[in-house]
Design an enzyme around this catalytic site. Structure first.
Site, PDB file in Angstrom:
ATOM      1  N   CYS A 104       0.859  -1.191   0.000  1.00  0.00           N
ATOM      2  CA  CYS A 104       0.000   0.000   0.000  1.00  0.00           C
ATOM      3  C   CYS A 104       0.890   1.233   0.000  1.00  0.00           C
ATOM      4  CB  CYS A 104      -0.896  -0.010   1.238  1.00  0.00           C
ATOM      5  SG  CYS A 104      -1.890   1.487   1.425  1.00  0.00           S
TER       6      CYS A 104
ATOM      7  N   HIS B  54       8.100  10.844  -4.074  1.00  0.00           N
ATOM      8  CA  HIS B  54       8.369   9.490  -3.587  1.00  0.00           C
ATOM      9  C   HIS B  54       7.273   8.515  -4.021  1.00  0.00           C
ATOM     10  CE1 HIS B  54      10.025   6.457  -0.899  1.00  0.00           C
ATOM     11  NE2 HIS B  54       8.809   6.253  -0.422  1.00  0.00           N
TER      12      HIS B  54
END
Length: 163
Positions: free
Chosen positions: A90, A98
């Protein structure tokens, strides 16, 4: 979104292959574990419901989603005689790039394993904008993507067995 307000986690066991002799690997990220562990539970419950023996499920944990690639590669190369590997992660969008780098890297890494190895690696990595979206897809309003990954793993294991 095509699946808005739709739960896609319902499946019909009668349409799935006999899983009694299948062995599955699951590599799960411990980052955002509220979500990933719920996805893991959905995947394991589905495999067990479809006849996979508990002893035929190999489970490994890695720190984050980027490490799923290495974990899946090691599981495939260790020759555990798995018929498919499910990777569960997840990644939630933040304020920096990022998110994009991790999502793209994991996607390409799993794709590369699928074309270079003979064992299917099933992609169950949520890439959502918010934690609420991820919760909705890990047992909430949108079902549990871990269930869907397990169903996909069953079908791909059967394809590998019969082709």
């Amino acid at each position: 979104m095509a699946t808005a307000n739709v739960n896609l986690s319902n499946y019909n066991k009668d349409t799935l292959p006999n899983a009694n002799n299948f062995r599955f690997g699951i590599v799960v990220s411990d980052w955002n574990d509220q979500v990933t562990h719920a996805l893991l539970q959905g995947a394991k419950d589905t495999l067990l419901d479809c006849g996979v023996k508990q002893s035929n499920i190999v489970e490994w944990h890695v720190p984050g989603s980027f490490e799923l690639i290495y974990g899946a590669q090691r599981m495939v190369n260790k020759r555990f005689d798995v018929h498919a590997v499910i990777v569960i992660g997840c990644v939630i969008k933040g304020e920096t790039m990022h998110f994009e780098f991790v999502c793209e890297g994991v996607t390409h890494g799993i794709k590369d394993l699928n074309i270079s190895q003979d064992i299917p690696v099933i992609f169950c990595v949520l890439t959502d904008n918010t934690m609420e979206q991820s919760i909705a897809r890990s047992g909430g309003a949108h079902g549990n993507k871990g269930v869907e990954a397990a169903v996909t793993a069953l079908k791909m294991a059967e394809l590998r067995r019969t082709t």
